[in-house]
Scaffold this motif. Structure first.
Motif, mmCIF file in Angstrom:
data_model
loop_
_atom_site.group_PDB
_atom_site.id
_atom_site.type_symbol
_atom_site.label_atom_id
_atom_site.label_comp_id
_atom_site.label_asym_id
_atom_site.label_seq_id
_atom_site.Cartn_x
_atom_site.Cartn_y
_atom_site.Cartn_z
ATOM 1 N N ALA A 150 101.538 0.207 40.045
ATOM 2 C CA ALA A 150 99.625 -0.680 39.859
ATOM 3 C C ALA A 150 98.586 1.034 40.292
ATOM 4 C CB ALA A 150 100.142 -1.435 40.353
ATOM 5 N N LEU A 184 95.292 2.511 38.789
ATOM 6 C CA LEU A 184 94.048 2.652 38.890
ATOM 7 C C LEU A 184 93.457 3.923 39.517
ATOM 8 C CD1 LEU A 184 94.158 -0.540 41.987
ATOM 9 C CD2 LEU A 184 93.145 -0.918 40.018
ATOM 10 N N VAL A 223 91.632 -2.145 32.885
ATOM 11 C CA VAL A 223 92.341 -1.288 34.045
ATOM 12 C C VAL A 223 93.174 -2.259 34.222
ATOM 13 C CG1 VAL A 223 92.559 -0.887 35.664
ATOM 14 C CG2 VAL A 223 91.280 0.418 34.309
ATOM 15 N N LEU A 224 92.257 -3.916 34.363
ATOM 16 C CA LEU A 224 93.249 -5.402 35.098
ATOM 17 C C LEU A 224 94.357 -5.697 34.141
ATOM 18 C CD1 LEU A 224 93.050 -7.944 36.877
ATOM 19 C CD2 LEU A 224 91.884 -9.244 35.122
ATOM 20 N N LYS A 261 97.805 -5.627 35.865
ATOM 21 C CA LYS A 261 98.370 -6.921 35.170
ATOM 22 C C LYS A 261 100.035 -6.109 34.710
ATOM 23 C CE LYS A 261 97.834 -11.283 33.835
ATOM 24 N NZ LYS A 261 96.403 -12.111 32.887
ATOM 25 N N LEU A 269 102.759 -4.491 37.057
ATOM 26 C CA LEU A 269 102.888 -5.712 38.178
ATOM 27 C C LEU A 269 104.250 -6.118 37.281
ATOM 28 C CD1 LEU A 269 99.462 -6.691 39.805
ATOM 29 C CD2 LEU A 269 101.277 -5.030 40.772
#
Lengths: 197, 197
Positions: free
Chosen positions: A45, A49, A61-62, A66, A69
């Motif tokens: 993760a 970033l 990016v989220l 996700k 993760l």
């Protein structure tokens, strides 16, 4: 009393603690021990970033974070199969699919469906987000192997040709610049090794 | 040759591997060992993804996740100071500030500033995003303690009153529902313990 949906969310969060006990073949960079899948997911993760500007496509990016993760949570039931040990891969897709159903199914229904869909999207590696996420999942172990004098390449007796055949397609599709860098590092490593032989 | 900014990004990603060796006081739920700060950060990011609907304010989930992924990186230089051992806290703020400068400073300048700003925002716990992130950082160990028959509460000989005094303000400010649940779980735990005495 805890609302039923929140109770399901907490059950899920307690259950996924077990990912910290799934041990991968890859070493930590200081070689003190092998990496577990929870800390590996954190590291990936962070890769997303930090490296998102190098993605081949336009990425959210989220969504990528996700995906990374959650991408290994299935290993709680299915175990980790080392990338460079193909003999262990048989039947793994089905084991992971069942694991995704059970584990994400602990969550409230809408959230369960959302996580499951995202996990399937990652596995399919077709969308720009998933292609970038997959490329990082293949790139990070290459960085660890070059930083640990060979890591799993030495342990699994993998040749440079095998590294390229296995890693170039997924990394290059998601992040061409990262493949250039990774290929250079791998070539350096194998050149030095051949000089020692 | 690797572009200089990418080289700095990779240096940072290699350096933060050391967070996997920073060991916290909190136990894993199966009590097999203590948790490290990298896997703790992964777990908290999962808490943010799963529990964001319970935030007190309007939160940007990516910013919260990002804060939680980076919030403990300073411990690579500054070490972890156990929440329930106040004697260890002296001077920690300054050690962490210096660590933030050095560690995020490994990144290209714009990215370094972005990460540093986000870390300071988390520490200040004033914005809605930071308040929610802080609340999860306090809530997760409570869930672990109740799941492990007391965990650090027993180890540090903490009373229910101390738990409430230390945990209620940060959790309630960021996620009131989570405080209700956590308080209930803590009360149950201490009631059971007192019945055993």
């Amino acid at each position: 009393m805890t609302p039923p949906d929140l109770e399901r969310q907490l059950d899920f969060l307690r259950e996924i603690d077990r990912l910290k006990s799934v041990v991968r073949l890859s070493p930590l960079i200081d070689r003190s021990r092998r990496e577990n899948s929870a800390e590996h997911s954190w590291h990936l993760a962070m890769y997303a970033l930090v490296l998102s500007e190098h993605a081949a496509g336009t990425v959210d990016v989220l969504r990528v974070v996700k995906m990374l993760l959650i991408h290994d949570i299935v290993e709680i039931d299915a175990g980790d199969v080392p990338f460079h040990v193909p003999a262990t891969h048989s039947g793994q897709n089905e084991r992971e699919r069942l694991a995704a159903e059970r584990l994400f199914g602990l969550l409230p229904d809408t959230q369960a469906a959302d996580f499951r869909d995202l996990w399937f999207e990652f596995e399919a590696a077709e969308s720009d987000d998933a292609k970038f996420a997959k490329s990082l999942d293949r790139f990070q172990p290459m960085l660890h192997n070059t930083a640990t004098n060979g890591g799993t390449w030495v342990e699994c007796e993998v040749t440079l040709e095998q590294v390229k055949a296995r890693c170039q397609p997924p990394i290059e599709r998601g992040a061409p610049v990262l493949w250039e860098v990774a290929a250079g590092m791998a070539e350096d490593h194998y050149r030095k090794r051949s000089q020692l032989d």
